[in-house]
Write a protein that holds these residues in place. Structure first.
Motif, PDB file in Angstrom:
ATOM      1  N   MET A  87     -12.442 -12.813  14.600  1.00  0.00           N
ATOM      2  CA  MET A  87     -13.311 -12.470  13.471  1.00  0.00           C
ATOM      3  C   MET A  87     -13.894 -11.065  13.560  1.00  0.00           C
ATOM      4  N   PRO A  88     -14.485 -10.644  14.713  1.00  0.00           N
ATOM      5  CA  PRO A  88     -15.049  -9.290  14.767  1.00  0.00           C
ATOM      6  C   PRO A  88     -14.035  -8.188  14.503  1.00  0.00           C
ATOM      7  N   VAL A  89     -12.821  -8.348  15.042  1.00  0.00           N
ATOM      8  CA  VAL A  89     -11.793  -7.327  14.812  1.00  0.00           C
ATOM      9  C   VAL A  89     -11.425  -7.251  13.339  1.00  0.00           C
ATOM     10  N   ASN A  90     -11.285  -8.409  12.708  1.00  0.00           N
ATOM     11  CA  ASN A  90     -10.958  -8.417  11.282  1.00  0.00           C
ATOM     12  C   ASN A  90     -12.096  -7.871  10.431  1.00  0.00           C
ATOM     13  N   ILE A  91     -13.328  -8.096  10.847  1.00  0.00           N
ATOM     14  CA  ILE A  91     -14.469  -7.529  10.125  1.00  0.00           C
ATOM     15  C   ILE A  91     -14.423  -6.004  10.169  1.00  0.00           C
ATOM     16  N   MET A  92     -14.133  -5.458  11.348  1.00  0.00           N
ATOM     17  CA  MET A  92     -14.047  -4.005  11.473  1.00  0.00           C
ATOM     18  C   MET A  92     -12.897  -3.431  10.661  1.00  0.00           C
ATOM     19  N   GLN A  93     -11.800  -4.192  10.550  1.00  0.00           N
ATOM     20  CA  GLN A  93     -10.670  -3.710   9.746  1.00  0.00           C
ATOM     21  C   GLN A  93     -10.984  -3.740   8.259  1.00  0.00           C
ATOM     22  N   ILE A  94     -11.883  -4.635   7.848  1.00  0.00           N
ATOM     23  CA  ILE A  94     -12.293  -4.645   6.447  1.00  0.00           C
ATOM     24  C   ILE A  94     -13.145  -3.423   6.129  1.00  0.00           C
ATOM     25  N   ILE A  95     -14.023  -3.049   7.052  1.00  0.00           N
ATOM     26  CA  ILE A  95     -14.902  -1.907   6.843  1.00  0.00           C
ATOM     27  C   ILE A  95     -14.174  -0.588   7.105  1.00  0.00           C
ATOM     28  N   ASP A  96     -13.347  -0.566   8.155  1.00  0.00           N
ATOM     29  CA  ASP A  96     -12.613   0.639   8.542  1.00  0.00           C
ATOM     30  C   ASP A  96     -11.140   0.281   8.632  1.00  0.00           C
ATOM     31  N   SER A  97     -10.301   0.951   7.838  1.00  0.00           N
ATOM     32  CA  SER A  97      -8.886   0.589   7.744  1.00  0.00           C
ATOM     33  C   SER A  97      -8.073   1.020   8.960  1.00  0.00           C
ATOM     34  N   CYS A  98      -8.626   1.806   9.860  1.00  0.00           N
ATOM     35  CA  CYS A  98      -7.857   2.356  10.983  1.00  0.00           C
ATOM     36  C   CYS A  98      -7.818   1.400  12.171  1.00  0.00           C
ATOM     37  N   TRP A  99      -6.726   1.501  12.935  1.00  0.00           N
ATOM     38  CA  TRP A  99      -6.574   0.775  14.197  1.00  0.00           C
ATOM     39  C   TRP A  99      -6.542   1.809  15.317  1.00  0.00           C
ATOM     40  N   TYR A 100      -7.510   1.747  16.231  1.00  0.00           N
ATOM     41  CA  TYR A 100      -7.700   2.798  17.223  1.00  0.00           C
ATOM     42  C   TYR A 100      -7.163   2.437  18.612  1.00  0.00           C
ATOM     43  N   GLU A 187      -2.263   2.425  12.253  1.00  0.00           N
ATOM     44  CA  GLU A 187      -2.098   1.281  11.363  1.00  0.00           C
ATOM     45  C   GLU A 187      -1.711   0.053  12.169  1.00  0.00           C
ATOM     46  N   CYS A 188      -2.280  -1.085  11.817  1.00  0.00           N
ATOM     47  CA  CYS A 188      -1.921  -2.364  12.425  1.00  0.00           C
ATOM     48  C   CYS A 188      -1.818  -3.381  11.303  1.00  0.00           C
ATOM     49  N   VAL A 189      -0.625  -3.477  10.728  1.00  0.00           N
ATOM     50  CA  VAL A 189      -0.389  -4.327   9.568  1.00  0.00           C
ATOM     51  C   VAL A 189       0.752  -5.289   9.877  1.00  0.00           C
ATOM     52  N   ILE A 190       0.531  -6.550   9.562  1.00  0.00           N
ATOM     53  CA  ILE A 190       1.564  -7.569   9.766  1.00  0.00           C
ATOM     54  C   ILE A 190       2.329  -7.768   8.468  1.00  0.00           C
ATOM     55  N   HIS A 191       3.657  -7.654   8.541  1.00  0.00           N
ATOM     56  CA  HIS A 191       4.533  -7.917   7.408  1.00  0.00           C
ATOM     57  C   HIS A 191       5.279  -9.215   7.676  1.00  0.00           C
ATOM     58  N   VAL A 192       5.087 -10.209   6.824  1.00  0.00           N
ATOM     59  CA  VAL A 192       5.735 -11.508   7.003  1.00  0.00           C
ATOM     60  C   VAL A 192       6.868 -11.644   5.998  1.00  0.00           C
ATOM     61  N   LYS A 193       8.086 -11.827   6.514  1.00  0.00           N
ATOM     62  CA  LYS A 193       9.237 -12.013   5.651  1.00  0.00           C
ATOM     63  C   LYS A 193       9.139 -13.347   4.912  1.00  0.00           C
ATOM     64  N   HIS A 194       9.707 -13.383   3.702  1.00  0.00           N
ATOM     65  CA  HIS A 194       9.601 -14.578   2.881  1.00  0.00           C
ATOM     66  C   HIS A 194      10.298 -15.765   3.544  1.00  0.00           C
ATOM     67  N   SER A 195      11.432 -15.518   4.188  1.00  0.00           N
ATOM     68  CA  SER A 195      12.164 -16.608   4.846  1.00  0.00           C
ATOM     69  C   SER A 195      11.341 -17.221   5.968  1.00  0.00           C
ATOM     70  N   TRP A 196      10.661 -16.354   6.747  1.00  0.00           N
ATOM     71  CA  TRP A 196       9.853 -16.872   7.843  1.00  0.00           C
ATOM     72  C   TRP A 196       8.534 -17.429   7.349  1.00  0.00           C
ATOM     73  N   LEU A 197       8.122 -17.018   6.166  1.00  0.00           N
ATOM     74  CA  LEU A 197       6.939 -17.620   5.564  1.00  0.00           C
ATOM     75  C   LEU A 197       7.213 -19.069   5.196  1.00  0.00           C
ATOM     76  N   ILE A 198       8.432 -19.342   4.721  1.00  0.00           N
ATOM     77  CA  ILE A 198       8.823 -20.709   4.409  1.00  0.00           C
ATOM     78  C   ILE A 198       8.861 -21.554   5.678  1.00  0.00           C
ATOM     79  N   ALA A 199       9.458 -20.987   6.742  1.00  0.00           N
ATOM     80  CA  ALA A 199       9.523 -21.708   8.013  1.00  0.00           C
ATOM     81  C   ALA A 199       8.128 -21.979   8.560  1.00  0.00           C
ATOM     82  N   ASP A 200       7.255 -20.981   8.455  1.00  0.00           N
ATOM     83  CA  ASP A 200       5.882 -21.152   8.930  1.00  0.00           C
ATOM     84  C   ASP A 200       5.141 -22.182   8.091  1.00  0.00           C
TER      85      ASP A 200
END
Length: 338
Positions: A87-100, A187-200
């Motif tokens: 949660m804290p890491v995601n909160i900081m990413q909402i306020i600041d878009s950078c990954w340090y 940048e620290c962004v997760i890209h989820v493929k549609h095929s693996w989204l179905i599997a997940d």
């Protein structure tokens, strides 16, 4: 006018001014973001505090060292780490878009955050199985379900979640820093493929959801059948009293199961429903941010459902608050195991 207000709320800079490949930095400082920051921070603190109370209670008091409570302890550990780390890491990413912290840390964070969420869900399934066995075969429960067996199940569950997340992240090219599709440095962004989204969707939602719904439905049916048996064996003198007790038990069981199922579905359905409507999903999208926080909220509500509704938890909290836990770990929280 709207564009001017938007520019005032978001100041565009660079994550690493000395690096030409650095990402553009968005520092969100508007009143709405500050309120959001305060609210999410309170959620994180409450998640840590509530789950910490559960962990201290079960770990300290000898009377709570049971197989069922061991599952609740494992659930609380996963939820505690979600509130303390994810949660804290995601909160900081909402306020600041950078990954340090670099690409390797981004990979580790992605694996750990998904592991904790999956482990929390896995523990919910184990708790449903445990409760079904306890109510369907109470006489043989103590011999079939032991602390050692539950410990093995918890280890296997966490191991399965770790292997699954590693496979999922590897197939989405997010496990190795050299394979991650990062457009710029910072940048620290997760890209989820549609095929693996179905599997997940199948392995992380439909299967656990089906197991939980089926088991709790069976639990409710068994509870109703046992309540009818209690009414049948009560004599005429105590018939009304027994009927009130069994009716109260049915009502309490129905409320508990309804809360469990409703909260579980409310936290998980929106994420998968919205994610299936797009070809690919990224962690930087608003859809991801909103609905992934609903899943995080499940870690805040779990201790309320699985612990605070129990008498032993209320009693242990009083001992913790009054510092009586330092006297002895053998203090009685209730007359006998319930």
């Amino acid at each position: 006018m709207k564009n001017t207000e938007y520019q005032q709320n978001i100041t565009v800079q660079y994550c690493f001014p000395d690096n030409n490949a650095s990402c553009r930095k968005e520092v969100r400082t508007g009143p709405a973001y500050m309120l959001l920051f305060i609210f999410l921070s309170c959620v994180s603190v409450c998640t840590v505090f509530l789950n910490l109370l559960v962990i201290i209670s079960i770990s300290h008091f000898k009377q709570l060292h049971t197989p069922t409570n061991l599952l609740i302890l494992s659930l609380a550990v996963a939820d505690l780490l979600v509130g303390l780390f994810v949660m804290p890491v995601n909160i900081m990413q909402i306020i600041d878009s950078c990954w340090y912290f670099g690409r390797m840390a981004c990979s580790v964070f992605s694996v750990v955050s998904n592991l904790l969420i999956s482990a929390s869900l896995c523990n919910l399934v184990f708790i449903a199985v445990d409760r079904y066995i306890a109510i369907s075969d109470p006489l043989l429960y103590s011999s079939r379900i032991t602390v050692d067996k539950i410990s093995v199940c918890i280890i296997l569950g966490w191991s399965y979640c770790l292997i699954y997340i590693i496979i999922l992240m590897h197939c989405n090219d997010h496990l190795s820093p050299s394979q991650m599709s990062i457009r710029c440095y910072g940048e620290c962004v997760i890209h989820v493929k549609h095929s693996w989204l179905i599997a997940d969707l199948v392995f992380s939602f439909l299967v656990p959801c089906s197991v939980i719904l089926v088991l709790y439905s069976l639990i409710f049916k068994v509870a109703r059948r046992q309540a009818k048996a209690v009414r049948a064996v009560t004599n005429d003198a105590s018939h009304k009293h027994g009927e009130r007790i069994s009716s109260s038990s049915e009502t309490k069981a129905a409320k508990t199961l309804s809360i469990v199922i409703f909260v579980y579905l409310a936290c998980w359905i929106p994420f998968y429903t919205s994610s299936l409507s797009v070809e690919s999903l990224t962690s930087s999208s608003r859809v991801w941010t909103v609905f992934i926080w609903l899943i995080y909220m499940n870690s805040s509500v779990n201790p309320l459902i699985y612990a605070i509704f129990y008498q032993w938890f209320r009693a242990s909290v009083m001992y913790i608050v009054t510092c009586k836990i330092f006297v002895s770990s053998r203090l009685l929280l209730f007359p006998e195991h319930v």
